[in-house]
Design a protein around this motif. Structure first.
Motif, PDB file in Angstrom:
ATOM      1  N   UNK A 151       0.865  -1.175   0.000  1.00 59.11           N
ATOM      2  CA  UNK A 151       0.000   0.000   0.000  1.00 59.11           C
ATOM      3  C   UNK A 151       0.905   1.230   0.000  1.00 59.11           C
ATOM      4  N   UNK A 152       0.645   2.199  -0.887  1.00 59.55           N
ATOM      5  CA  UNK A 152       1.394   3.455  -0.819  1.00 59.55           C
ATOM      6  C   UNK A 152       0.440   4.611  -0.529  1.00 59.55           C
ATOM      7  N   UNK A 153       0.995   5.637   0.079  1.00 55.89           N
ATOM      8  CA  UNK A 153       0.213   6.778   0.571  1.00 55.89           C
ATOM      9  C   UNK A 153      -0.882   6.307   1.541  1.00 55.89           C
ATOM     10  N   UNK A 154      -0.519   5.277   2.330  1.00 53.88           N
ATOM     11  CA  UNK A 154      -1.487   4.770   3.305  1.00 53.88           C
ATOM     12  C   UNK A 154      -1.803   5.808   4.375  1.00 53.88           C
ATOM     13  N   UNK A 155      -0.905   6.754   4.594  1.00 53.73           N
ATOM     14  CA  UNK A 155      -1.166   7.812   5.570  1.00 53.73           C
ATOM     15  C   UNK A 155      -2.266   8.756   5.103  1.00 53.73           C
TER      16      UNK A 155
ATOM     17  N   UNK B 117      -8.721   7.546   3.598  1.00 53.04           N
ATOM     18  CA  UNK B 117      -9.855   8.252   4.194  1.00 53.04           C
ATOM     19  C   UNK B 117     -10.299   7.605   5.499  1.00 53.04           C
ATOM     20  N   UNK B 118     -10.947   8.342   6.379  1.00 55.23           N
ATOM     21  CA  UNK B 118     -11.367   7.788   7.672  1.00 55.23           C
ATOM     22  C   UNK B 118     -12.439   6.720   7.560  1.00 55.23           C
ATOM     23  N   UNK B 119     -13.155   6.671   6.449  1.00 53.06           N
ATOM     24  CA  UNK B 119     -14.240   5.697   6.292  1.00 53.06           C
ATOM     25  C   UNK B 119     -13.774   4.362   5.718  1.00 53.06           C
ATOM     26  N   UNK B 120     -12.480   4.202   5.520  1.00 49.88           N
ATOM     27  CA  UNK B 120     -11.945   2.961   4.960  1.00 49.88           C
ATOM     28  C   UNK B 120     -10.779   2.476   5.810  1.00 49.88           C
ATOM     29  N   UNK B 121     -10.760   1.175   6.118  1.00 50.95           N
ATOM     30  CA  UNK B 121      -9.680   0.591   6.898  1.00 50.95           C
ATOM     31  C   UNK B 121      -8.888  -0.411   6.063  1.00 50.95           C
TER      32      UNK B 121
ATOM     33  N   UNK C 197       3.384   2.043   3.032  1.00 53.48           N
ATOM     34  CA  UNK C 197       4.264   3.199   2.929  1.00 53.48           C
ATOM     35  C   UNK C 197       3.419   4.457   3.069  1.00 53.48           C
ATOM     36  N   UNK C 198       3.889   5.392   3.875  1.00 55.74           N
ATOM     37  CA  UNK C 198       3.147   6.643   4.050  1.00 55.74           C
ATOM     38  C   UNK C 198       3.077   7.432   2.756  1.00 55.74           C
ATOM     39  N   UNK C 199       4.147   7.311   1.945  1.00 52.00           N
ATOM     40  CA  UNK C 199       4.181   7.968   0.630  1.00 52.00           C
ATOM     41  C   UNK C 199       4.601   6.915  -0.389  1.00 52.00           C
ATOM     42  N   UNK C 200       5.474   7.289  -1.350  1.00 52.85           N
ATOM     43  CA  UNK C 200       5.943   6.299  -2.325  1.00 52.85           C
ATOM     44  C   UNK C 200       6.872   5.294  -1.646  1.00 52.85           C
TER      45      UNK C 200
END
Length: 285
Positions: A109-113, A116-120, A128-131
């Motif tokens: 997963x990228x840009x996981x940070x 959206x709040x409605x999806x887990x 990865x928080x970004x790339x």
């Protein structure tokens, strides 16, 4: 493995060869959510030499979301489905547009940070928080979104031309895995919320909307911005319902998806790992 793919209406078609060097991952950035109208987008990156357009390439609309972006997003002008995009010698192919199993599986997963709040995220893939570090690409700052008035759920397209307000709570929301939603959103599934048709008002840009009706469907249609291709709410006055793509929302709707529907048709490369109820076809009456 050789795979074909295309848009919802079939006007844009391509072929890709997935190899050992191909890479598959989920992107949760806000720009992908906006463009596809879904909680995340799954891309298969293949070498440019392993990809060819079959039909519709010249008609594709290309949109660059920000001046510092590294690629142009593409979409079909007839149905709004997102298409493959060239990036530094590679082609980012949206897996939701594939006709068959590519033989590879998501790796991260990228840009996981930015999810959206409605999806887990409930699987065990690396995040990865970004790339991913190996890509060595700078993060791109997303365009600003319109301010939200009190007690109003707001949404907009990626280019900002279309802005809408929702003035009531969502009746329900579903993660839909049907083939039309996967092709139309070019994603693993759509997440759609439902409100009365009168609860949705377009504040600006309604004249910028295009609508594609699937010829053999009774109701299924896709509405999108003609400039950036973002999937927008579909208003159905006959049934008194608005189908709102959750990826287009700018604020938390406070109503998460209640279940997965049409899982009998889900993509072979995507596994449902959360605990939500699953229905092979539509939701129970």
């Amino acid at each position: 493995m050789r795979c074909t793919g295309g848009c919802l209406c079939g006007y844009v078609r391509w072929e890709a060869v997935t190899e050992d060097q191909s890479e598959m991952g989920h992107c949760h950035c806000s720009m992908c959510r906006k463009a596809h109208g879904s909680p995340f987008v799954t891309f298969v990156s293949v070498k440019s030499t392993s990809f060819q357009w079959l039909t519709g390439e010249q008609a594709l609309i290309r949109y660059r979301a920000t001046s510092d972006s590294k690629f142009d997003r593409t979409f079909c002008p007839r149905c709004g489905s997102a298409g493959p995009s060239p990036v530094d010698g590679w082609i980012a192919v949206p897996a939701g547009g594939l006709d068959s199993d590519p033989g590879t599986r998501p790796m991260f997963h990228m840009f996981s940070a930015s999810k959206p709040p409605w999806f887990e995220i409930t699987d065990a893939l690396v995040r990865y928080d970004e790339y991913p570090e190996r890509r060595r690409l700078p993060a791109v700052k997303p365009p600003p979104v319109p301010a939200a008035p009190p007690n109003v759920v707001t949404g907009s397209c990626l280019c900002g031309a279309v802005v809408f307000h929702i003035t009531t709570s969502f009746r329900t929301a579903y993660n839909c895995h049907c083939g039309r939603c996967r092709k139309g959103r070019a994603a693993a599934h759509a997440t759609n919320g439902f409100v009365p048709a009168a609860a949705v008002s377009f504040v600006s840009g309604q004249q910028n909307l295009e609508r594609y009706k699937v010829p053999d469907a009774r109701f299924f249609a896709q509405v999108f911005c003609r400039t950036c291709g973002s999937i927008m709410p579909k208003l159905d006055a006959e049934r008194d319902v608005a189908v709102v793509p959750y990826g287009s929302l700018d604020v938390d709707p406070r109503t998460a998806a209640a279940s997965h529907i049409y899982v009998a048709h889900k993509a072979a490369w995507f596994d449902v790992t959360d605990s939500l109820p699953q229905f092979r076809e539509g939701p129970p009456k």
